[in-house]
Write an enzyme that holds these catalytic residues in place. Structure first.
Site, short mmCIF file in Angstrom:
data_model
loop_
_atom_site.label_atom_id
_atom_site.label_comp_id
_atom_site.label_asym_id
_atom_site.label_seq_id
_atom_site.Cartn_x
_atom_site.Cartn_y
_atom_site.Cartn_z
N CYS A 77 73.81 0.26 -13.18
CA CYS A 77 74.14 -0.21 -14.44
C CYS A 77 73.13 0.35 -15.44
O CYS A 77 72.05 0.34 -15.27
CB CYS A 77 73.84 -1.65 -14.23
SG CYS A 77 74.05 -2.75 -15.69
N THR B 13 73.45 -1.22 -18.76
CA THR B 13 73.55 -2.28 -19.61
C THR B 13 72.34 -2.68 -20.39
O THR B 13 72.27 -2.76 -21.83
CB THR B 13 74.32 -3.65 -19.20
OG1 THR B 13 75.63 -3.14 -18.86
CG2 THR B 13 74.56 -4.60 -20.16
P1 5GP Z 1 74.38 -3.00 -7.17
O1 5GP Z 1 74.64 -3.90 -5.97
O2 5GP Z 1 74.91 -1.68 -6.90
O3 5GP Z 1 73.07 -3.35 -7.60
O4 5GP Z 1 75.53 -3.75 -8.16
C1 5GP Z 1 76.70 -3.66 -8.31
C2 5GP Z 1 77.23 -4.49 -9.42
O5 5GP Z 1 77.08 -3.79 -10.59
C3 5GP Z 1 78.69 -4.44 -9.33
O6 5GP Z 1 79.33 -5.38 -8.53
C4 5GP Z 1 79.27 -4.45 -10.81
O7 5GP Z 1 78.95 -6.03 -11.20
C5 5GP Z 1 77.92 -3.74 -11.69
N1 5GP Z 1 78.50 -2.61 -12.05
C6 5GP Z 1 79.21 -1.56 -11.62
N2 5GP Z 1 79.44 -0.73 -12.28
C7 5GP Z 1 78.68 -0.88 -13.46
C8 5GP Z 1 78.63 -0.17 -14.56
O8 5GP Z 1 78.99 1.02 -14.96
N3 5GP Z 1 77.98 -1.02 -15.57
C9 5GP Z 1 77.35 -2.23 -15.47
N4 5GP Z 1 76.52 -2.71 -16.34
N5 5GP Z 1 77.37 -2.75 -14.13
C10 5GP Z 1 78.07 -2.07 -13.27
#
Ligand code: 5GP
Length: 360
Positions: free
Chosen positions: A195, A197
């Site tokens: 992410c 953001t």
């Molecule tokens: P991780 O477990 O990899 O830390 O986080 C997974 C979560 O990241 C996903 O379930 C979703 O909410 C968020 N996510 C997935 N793709 C993106 C993206 O391209 N941008 C953002 N801001 N969040 C993402």
């Protein structure tokens, strides 16, 4: 402009304090939990861990592995009716009816809030009314349209378990449960491993504090939450549950395995050793946008990363590592069931979480 000076915590700001325990073996711990959802008047029993609805992790192949552990998979939005038909009809013919219905109770259809999403949902549920779960997923769950759509889906599907998100504050969590009719709110703005953001917008809330705030708000009005994103190790998952998350969703953790889509990437490191990787990327990354929509709209910035994840082998090994870690946390704090984690958990603030002496 206002400033909130209260301390906001991420997983690495805390550790869980051990305490006297009567649990003598991790095998005495149960990671299963039964939920009864108030808004849909529906129940589900399983291990409340969910594979994220990213197109690298929210796949049918991943769901088959997670199902063996009674865990959930939030299927990615890019599966169309044909994909569901192909996979589920085959599943139906290969499994006895009990195993099929158990399998189906562990998959979640995810959709956005566009007209085509609603149509797709109707089509899938007409053909497979046995699917219990709907996840209405947008990057910014604070939009008014989110509540309106959620409400209309609830009206149409009174007994489906509805997940809505993402948000990261208590008041919007309550809004989605009380006015949107959601059973579960997905919590996490910016903590994800893929992410961007926080970097592109400056918006976000440290994930442990977001979980604590939203869990308290949801439980106060009969709802539940998913802590979504930011899990980097089994200890983080234990902290998410300890902070009050009813479910935990992971993307990066479940990426990089044989069961994930995509070719193995072979590269030589600086010592000329062959290394294996698999591609994992954010759903708002330029790569995902181009793959699924053909282009990146120029009014938006890419809010996702593309990552080469070191290849991890079979998914089952990662799952066992996480479940073992969780059981061990429970044993350290006298929690016989995963449900008891928050009431047995005291977080202590730390300035250093890990000994990094041998870590480069
Ligand atoms: P991780 O477990 O990899 O830390 O986080 C997974 C979560 O990241 C996903 O379930 C979703 O909410 C968020 N996510 C997935 N793709 C993106 C993206 O391209 N941008 C953002 N801001 N969040 C993402």
């Amino acid at each position: 402009m206002k400033i909130d000076f209260s301390q906001q915590l991420d997983f690495n700001n805390v550790l869980i304090r051990p305490q006297r325990t009567t649990i003598s073996s991790r095998s005495e711990v149960s990671l299963e939990r039964t939920f009864h959802f108030k808004n849909s008047d529906t129940s589900w029993t399983g291990v409340p861990i969910i594979a994220s609805n990213m197109d690298t992790t929210g796949t049918f192949e991943v769901s088959e592995v997670l199902d063996k552990f009674k865990m959930l998979t939030c299927l990615n939005k890019f599966y169309n009716l044909k994909d569901y038909k192909q996979f589920l009809f085959e599943k139906q013919s290969n499994l006895d009816s009990k195993s099929y219905s158990e399998y189906v109770s562990n998959i979640i259809i995810s959709i956005g809030i566009g007209k085509e999403d609603l149509l797709k949902l109707d089509n899938i549920l007409t053909l497979f009314p046995e699917i219990k779960w709907i996840c209405i997923d947008v990057a910014n769950g604070y939009m008014k349209k989110m509540v309106t759509i959620c409400k209309s889906i609830r009206k149409k599907y009174p007994n489906k378990i509805i997940i809505a998100g993402n948000v990261a504050t208590g008041e919007m969590t309550q809004e989605l449960i009380i006015n949107g009719g959601a059973d579960i709110v997905k919590v996490g703005i910016g903590p994800g491993s893929a992410c961007l953001t926080r970097m592109k917008t400056g918006v976000g809330i440290p994930q442990l504090s977001a979980i604590i705030d939203c869990a308290d708000a949801a439980h106060g009005c009969g709802g539940f939450i998913i802590g979504d994103g930011g899990i980097t190790c089994p200890g983080d998952m234990a902290k998410a549950f300890g902070g009050g998350a009813d479910f935990v969703m992971c993307g990066g953790v479940f990426s990089g395995h044989d069961e994930n889509p995509g070719e193995l990437i072979m590269e030589k490191d600086k010592n000329n050793n062959e290394k294996k990787y698999k591609l994992f990327y954010g759903m708002s990354s330029e790569l995902a946008m181009k793959k699924h929509y053909g282009k990146m709209a120029n009014y938006r910035a890419s809010e996702g990363r593309v990552i080469k994840v070191p290849y991890k082998g079979i998914l089952e090994v990662t799952i066992l590592d996480y479940l073992g870690g969780l059981r061990s946390t429970c044993a350290y704090i006298n929690a016989y069931k995963i449900k008891h984690l928050p009431k047995c958990c005291t977080f202590i603030l730390v300035s250093q979480q890990l000994n990094t002496h041998f870590v480069k």
